[in-house]
Design an enzyme around this catalytic site. Structure first.
Site, mmCIF file in Angstrom:
data_model
loop_
_atom_site.group_PDB
_atom_site.id
_atom_site.type_symbol
_atom_site.label_atom_id
_atom_site.label_comp_id
_atom_site.label_asym_id
_atom_site.label_seq_id
_atom_site.Cartn_x
_atom_site.Cartn_y
_atom_site.Cartn_z
ATOM 1 C CB SER A 1 -0.841 0.057 1.179
ATOM 2 O OG SER A 1 -0.176 0.392 2.399
ATOM 3 C CG ASP A 2 1.162 5.859 -1.267
ATOM 4 O OD1 ASP A 2 2.423 6.100 -0.454
ATOM 5 O OD2 ASP A 2 1.169 6.630 -2.276
ATOM 6 C CB CYS A 3 2.472 5.795 3.846
ATOM 7 S SG CYS A 3 4.364 5.001 3.271
#
Length: 367
Positions: A262-264
């Site tokens: 995932s992105d953060c």
């Protein structure tokens, strides 16, 4: 003497038939990952599902930082050779030069990784060998604000440059990757404001002809080992929980067999009321993300809520295992658990950092 040999024979046969473990270097990384999972408790598995991965000391698993950057040189880890920004690299129209540049970048990444572990430093970049670049989103409008991070508006050129970037970063050894590259942000992520809550809505032709080709090239031609899902939704479904994107297209159609991160903070977006609000709770968000193809969470949502998601029946432990095998396959594939003498990249020393030869290549790229 003959009688003694007969007595010892059963024991010798038993020793010869001992079961392989995750330390068995002759096995493939995915098989080693499967064996490792059999030795982990559920709590230990969950603690390994975040970007700052926790140690499991009883098994010799060290802390691991998945988030490292090398967009145009190793970033946020001290002195390194700085190369032209990505738009500058794309403007060279020189595939071989791009591969040469990122071969140098990955050498420096290895040197920094070795230094970090030799000195026992914690909380620094280059604690891991996974780099969250290249960014292959298409640069369509300068108002986006991240044009320095992309390769331009042309999907084909972006894909070609990305393939050479990946080759340079991942290396050419038949057994061990030098580092792992990450194609991001999958997909149709072209704006900053509202990216945690908005949806990129489009027809199949626009998606297939404009937004996906660079990713497809990164997978099929570059053999990229990691993909990062985007913050935004695609046609109403968050990218990190999007079965069509992460499973139907990425894995089934293109044959991707690496891991998806995932992105953060993006797993939080899946449930929070002021963001996508696709589901109602963090446990449901963890489950819907993992079941639909997310393997690693930059953030702590998986760590905090995966166990609850399993207990409430939103997902099975087998779903967690599928994700974690992909994640650990990456760590095995860079030789983290193997003797230095077996991993050719381990011989790279810090003499390469910002050396004159690398500076000259940066100058050539700038010219």
């Amino acid at each position: 003497m003959k009688r003694k040999l007969i007595c010892w024979l059963p024991l010798l046969l038993l020793i010869g038939c001992s079961q392989p473990t995750y330390r068995t270097t002759s096995l493939t990384p995915d098989k080693r990952a499967e064996l490792l999972l059999k030795e982990l408790t559920l709590e230990e598995k969950v603690a390994l599902m975040m970007d700052t991965s926790q140690p499991v000391e009883r098994l010799g698993i060290k802390p691991y930082n998945w988030w490292n950057e090398a967009l145009h040189g190793v970033a946020r880890a001290g002195i390194a050779t700085v190369f032209p920004i990505t738009m500058g690299m794309a403007s060279t129209f020189d595939d071989k030069l791009v591969e040469d540049v990122f071969t140098v970048v990955s050498d420096e990444a290895r040197a920094k990784y070795h230094n970090a572990h030799r000195e026992g430093r914690r909380g620094v970049r280059c604690e891991g060998l996974t780099f969250w670049t290249p960014n292959v989103n298409i640069f369509r409008d300068p108002r986006w604000g991240r044009d320095e991070e992309n390769y331009g508006e042309d999907p084909f050129l972006t894909g070609k440059i990305a393939v050479e970037y990946i080759k340079g970063m991942q290396g050419d050894d038949p057994k061990y990757y030098k580092t792992i590259a990450t194609a991001k942000h999958f997909a149709a992520n072209n704006y900053e404001k509202g990216r945690h809550s908005t949806s990129s809505d489009m027809d199949a032709r626009n998606l297939r002809e404009y937004y996906l080709p660079a990713f497809e090239m990164a997978v099929k031609e570059g053999n990229v080992r990691s993909v990062m899902s985007a913050y935004n939704a695609l046609n109403g479904i968050p990218c990190g929980a999007n079965h069509e994107l992460l499973i139907d297209i990425l894995r089934t159609e293109w044959g991707f067999n690496g891991f998806v991160t995932s992105d953060c903070g993006a797993v939080d977006d899946v449930y929070q009321s002021n963001r996508h609000h696709f589901v109602n709770t963090a446990a449901e968000a963890s489950a819907v993300s993992i079941v639909n193809g997310e393997d690693l969470n930059c953030g702590n949502t998986f760590q905090d809520y995966c166990k609850e998601a399993i207990e409430k029946g939103y997902m099975q432990e087998a779903d967690l295992d599928t994700a974690l095998v992909r994640v650990f396959e990456a760590r095995f594939s860079v030789g983290e658990f193997d003797n230095a003498s077996n991993v050719p990249w381990r011989s790279i020393s810090d003499d390469v950092l910002d050396c004159e030869e690398h500076r000259q290549l940066a100058y050539k790229a700038a010219q």
